[in-house]
Write a protein that holds these residues in place. Structure first.
Motif, PDB file in Angstrom:
ATOM      1  N   LYS A 275       1.472  -5.804 -60.227  1.00 49.64           N
ATOM      2  CA  LYS A 275       0.303  -5.827 -59.343  1.00 49.64           C
ATOM      3  C   LYS A 275       0.274  -4.571 -58.472  1.00 49.64           C
ATOM      4  CE  LYS A 275      -2.064  -8.685 -55.917  1.00 49.64           C
ATOM      5  NZ  LYS A 275      -2.020  -9.935 -55.132  1.00 49.64           N
ATOM      6  N   ARG A 276       1.443  -4.216 -57.893  1.00 53.64           N
ATOM      7  CA  ARG A 276       1.504  -3.016 -57.061  1.00 53.64           C
ATOM      8  C   ARG A 276       1.204  -1.758 -57.880  1.00 53.64           C
ATOM      9  NH1 ARG A 276       7.308  -3.797 -55.036  1.00 53.64           N
ATOM     10  NH2 ARG A 276       7.108  -1.619 -54.340  1.00 53.64           N
ATOM     11  N   GLN A 277       1.691  -1.750 -59.108  1.00 57.58           N
ATOM     12  CA  GLN A 277       1.440  -0.624 -60.004  1.00 57.58           C
ATOM     13  C   GLN A 277      -0.050  -0.470 -60.277  1.00 57.58           C
ATOM     14  OE1 GLN A 277       3.193  -1.142 -63.871  1.00 57.58           O
ATOM     15  NE2 GLN A 277       3.632   1.026 -64.110  1.00 57.58           N
ATOM     16  N   GLN A 278      -0.737  -1.566 -60.561  1.00 61.95           N
ATOM     17  CA  GLN A 278      -2.168  -1.532 -60.849  1.00 61.95           C
ATOM     18  C   GLN A 278      -2.966  -1.118 -59.611  1.00 61.95           C
ATOM     19  OE1 GLN A 278      -3.510  -1.831 -63.944  1.00 61.95           O
ATOM     20  NE2 GLN A 278      -5.311  -1.034 -62.864  1.00 61.95           N
ATOM     21  N   THR A 279      -2.533  -1.610 -58.423  1.00 63.37           N
ATOM     22  CA  THR A 279      -3.199  -1.219 -57.175  1.00 63.37           C
ATOM     23  C   THR A 279      -3.094   0.282 -56.962  1.00 63.37           C
ATOM     24  OG1 THR A 279      -2.745  -3.369 -56.164  1.00 63.37           O
ATOM     25  CG2 THR A 279      -3.230  -1.548 -54.670  1.00 63.37           C
ATOM     26  N   ALA A 280      -1.893   0.844 -57.211  1.00 60.55           N
ATOM     27  CA  ALA A 280      -1.692   2.287 -57.059  1.00 60.55           C
ATOM     28  C   ALA A 280      -2.553   3.065 -58.048  1.00 60.55           C
ATOM     29  CB  ALA A 280      -0.215   2.631 -57.250  1.00 60.55           C
ATOM     30  N   ILE A 281      -2.652   2.569 -59.275  1.00 60.90           N
ATOM     31  CA  ILE A 281      -3.485   3.234 -60.287  1.00 60.90           C
ATOM     32  C   ILE A 281      -4.953   3.194 -59.871  1.00 60.90           C
ATOM     33  CG2 ILE A 281      -4.349   3.024 -62.663  1.00 60.90           C
ATOM     34  CD1 ILE A 281      -1.494   2.080 -63.437  1.00 60.90           C
ATOM     35  N   ASP A 282      -5.414   2.051 -59.346  1.00 64.06           N
ATOM     36  CA  ASP A 282      -6.800   1.920 -58.884  1.00 64.06           C
ATOM     37  C   ASP A 282      -7.089   2.880 -57.732  1.00 64.06           C
ATOM     38  OD1 ASP A 282      -7.232  -0.018 -60.781  1.00 64.06           O
ATOM     39  OD2 ASP A 282      -7.005  -1.715 -59.393  1.00 64.06           O
ATOM     40  N   GLU A 283      -6.134   2.982 -56.786  1.00 59.92           N
ATOM     41  CA  GLU A 283      -6.314   3.895 -55.659  1.00 59.92           C
ATOM     42  C   GLU A 283      -6.338   5.341 -56.132  1.00 59.92           C
ATOM     43  OE1 GLU A 283      -6.885   3.301 -52.373  1.00 59.92           O
ATOM     44  OE2 GLU A 283      -7.182   1.240 -53.071  1.00 59.92           O
ATOM     45  N   LYS A 284      -5.478   5.641 -57.095  1.00 58.52           N
ATOM     46  CA  LYS A 284      -5.412   7.004 -57.629  1.00 58.52           C
ATOM     47  C   LYS A 284      -6.717   7.386 -58.324  1.00 58.52           C
ATOM     48  CE  LYS A 284      -2.119   9.910 -60.159  1.00 58.52           C
ATOM     49  NZ  LYS A 284      -2.997  10.616 -61.083  1.00 58.52           N
ATOM     50  N   SER A 285      -7.352   6.433 -58.962  1.00 55.70           N
ATOM     51  CA  SER A 285      -8.582   6.714 -59.707  1.00 55.70           C
ATOM     52  C   SER A 285      -9.744   7.077 -58.781  1.00 55.70           C
ATOM     53  CB  SER A 285      -8.967   5.515 -60.571  1.00 55.70           C
ATOM     54  OG  SER A 285      -9.408   4.437 -59.770  1.00 55.70           O
ATOM     55  N   LYS A 286      -9.609   6.713 -57.480  1.00 53.83           N
ATOM     56  CA  LYS A 286     -10.686   7.011 -56.527  1.00 53.83           C
ATOM     57  C   LYS A 286     -10.585   8.429 -55.974  1.00 53.83           C
ATOM     58  CE  LYS A 286     -10.774   2.168 -55.002  1.00 53.83           C
ATOM     59  NZ  LYS A 286     -10.473   1.251 -53.876  1.00 53.83           N
TER      60      LYS A 286
END
Length: 492
Positions: A275-286
């Motif tokens: 979950k933390r990994q996906q959150t970081a990926i989502d933030e990075k995509s912005k």
């Protein structure tokens, strides 16, 4: 005061798969003095045409004002200037016209001369005066500086500073700073409005870019760390799972409850990491969506066998037996970055043509080193047509390097497939500059190279010349650029 509302605006040219604008929304106050900036080919002039209703689009543009576009098209330039103004605005009042011309330092006598006989700068001033005669209109001013010398730019900038209710497309930083109070920027993925002048917007953009770069790097490290943790956790889970089967002939009794609890903890930890990994990926995509490609450029200059490349002494230049400039003396030595300055018509381009080997009538002394290799960028781009591959071949330059430089100057790959005649004015100028950067030369001669070129590309070119310090003679009316680059100023 009224508002121009742009809501969910989308637009693409016929036959194009790429939208110039996609679901763009913002508001403009008609009292603002709005500077309009963005890289060449992003759609600044297209947006002005959408406001004028010249193209069909999806979404909505609502406004309680009419729009007027500069520069006006003058159908018959042989008419007297006063008749040209009457065609643009038949109902003007003469005293109002005289007021505007006075503010622009234009004498009344030019009204009774053919419009074609006026200099490019005088034509610009006259058309601006006619533009501001139109009251209750929101004015769309598209690159008024390209035919103005440095003195005229300051005058027109002061004139615009005394006005309000316009969008101004300009790439001259000092010009914008002096006369706008908001910046409308076309970025890679959106359009933004910010209060203040260009320098304030640019500093904010650099801060935002640096923050996003730092945040992007932090998230990249987090994602790598979480990926490693997930890999280790999965490995541990696999080892725990194997213990459920026990060990043959071990003689010990397996505590399956403990093993199950441990496996559940591992599963929970794995889900948390995921979950933390996906959150970081989502933030990075912005992040970094509006970070401009502003990689450094390179130049490979030849070294001449003498320090002195050329010399002009007591030179006077003539056209049709009329002297246009007199008593010009300066030298060009290796490492010089010389700015030729002077009003339009003072003979700057004639000096450049003389050094480039064209036949110019002159008196005085002119010497140029033998076997001196020059790279010349002209003001004129009208000859550019055909594809970039053929252009590179005909100019004997490396196609791969040529296109790499254009990419760094903001060209998208789709531009490489187009005919150069369809390029914007700024894109055509970039073709000439990219060609020049590919040429090995002892002396680079650039005649108004920055006309139509966007600010980000100007800064790249500025940084290139400061880093590699080629020997260059140039004419340029962008004050910030000239002051940053020149080691020597020659006033004509």
């Amino acid at each position: 005061m009224s508002l121009i509302n742009v809501t969910n605006l989308s637009f693409a040219y016929d036959g194009s798969y790429d939208n110039i604008f996609e679901n763009v929304s913002f508001q403009i106050d008609t009292d603002w003095k709005l500077g309009f900036t963005g890289r060449n080919g992003r759609g600044k002039t297209t947006f002005l045409n959408l406001l004028l209703g010249n193209y069909e689009y999806s979404g909505n543009i609502s406004a309680n004002v009419s729009f007027e576009y500069f520069p006006f098209q003058v159908a018959n330039k042989e008419n007297n200037t006063i008749d040209v103004i009457s065609e643009i605005f038949p109902d003007y009042l003469h005293w109002q016209l005289m007021r505007e011309l006075s503010l622009l330092d234009v004498s009344e006598d030019i009204l009774y001369r053919p419009f074609a006989s006026l200099s490019s700068g005088e034509q610009t001033k006259v058309l601006l005066a006619a533009l501001f005669l139109k009251e209750n209109s929101f004015l769309l001013i598209d690159e008024p500086t390209n035919h103005l010398d440095m003195t005229a730019r300051k005058l027109v900038s002061d004139y615009l500073d005394s006005k309000k209710g316009f969008i101004l497309v300009s790439h001259d930083r000092a010009f914008l700073d002096n006369c706008v109070d908001h910046i409308l920027s076309i970025n890679k993925t959106n359009i933004e409005i910010q209060k203040g002048n260009f320098s304030g917007w640019w500093e904010n953009k650099k801060r935002q870019d640096n923050f996003e770069l730092a945040e992007n790097e932090k998230l990249r490290r987090d994602i790598n760390r979480l990926t490693d943790s997930a890999r280790r956790t999965n490995s541990w889970s696999h080892e725990v799972e194997k213990t459920k089967k026990g060990t043959k002939n071990s003689g010990s009794k397996l505590d399956k409850g403990y093993v199950g609890h441990k496996a559940a903890k591992m599963m929970k930890r794995s889900k948390s990491i995921e979950k933390r990994q996906q959150t970081a990926i989502d933030e990075k995509s912005k992040l970094l969506k509006n970070l401009e490609d502003a990689d450094s450029l390179k130049i490979s200059q030849l070294v001449y066998h003498k320090d002195r490349l050329a010399e002009l002494e007591n030179l006077s230049i003539y056209y049709d037996e009329k002297m246009v400039s007199t008593d010009i003396s300066f030298t060009i030595d290796q490492g010089d970055r010389i700015a030729l300055m002077g009003k339009n018509g003072s003979g700057k381009s004639s000096i450049i043509k003389l050094i480039c080997g064209e036949a110019i009538n002159y008196t005085g002394t002119f010497r140029k080193g033998s076997q001196l290799k020059l790279s010349y960028v002209s003001q004129d781009t009208s000859h550019l047509q055909g594809n970039l591959t053929d252009y590179a071949a005909s100019n004997l330059i490396d196609e791969s390097l040529f296109k790499t430089i254009l990419r760094k100057l903001g060209f998208s790959r789709v531009q490489f497939e187009k005919d150069m005649s369809a390029f914007s004015g700024g894109q055509k100028k970039k073709v000439l500059i990219a060609r020049s950067l590919c040429e090995q030369a002892h002396l680079y001669i650039w005649d108004e190279p920055l006309n139509y070129i966007d600010v980000i590309s100007r800064i790249q070119i500025e940084e290139l010349l400061l880093e590699y310090q080629p020997t260059i003679l140039f004419v340029e009316h962008d004050r910030m650029f000239s002051e940053a680059i020149a080691t020597k100023i020659v006033n004509i």
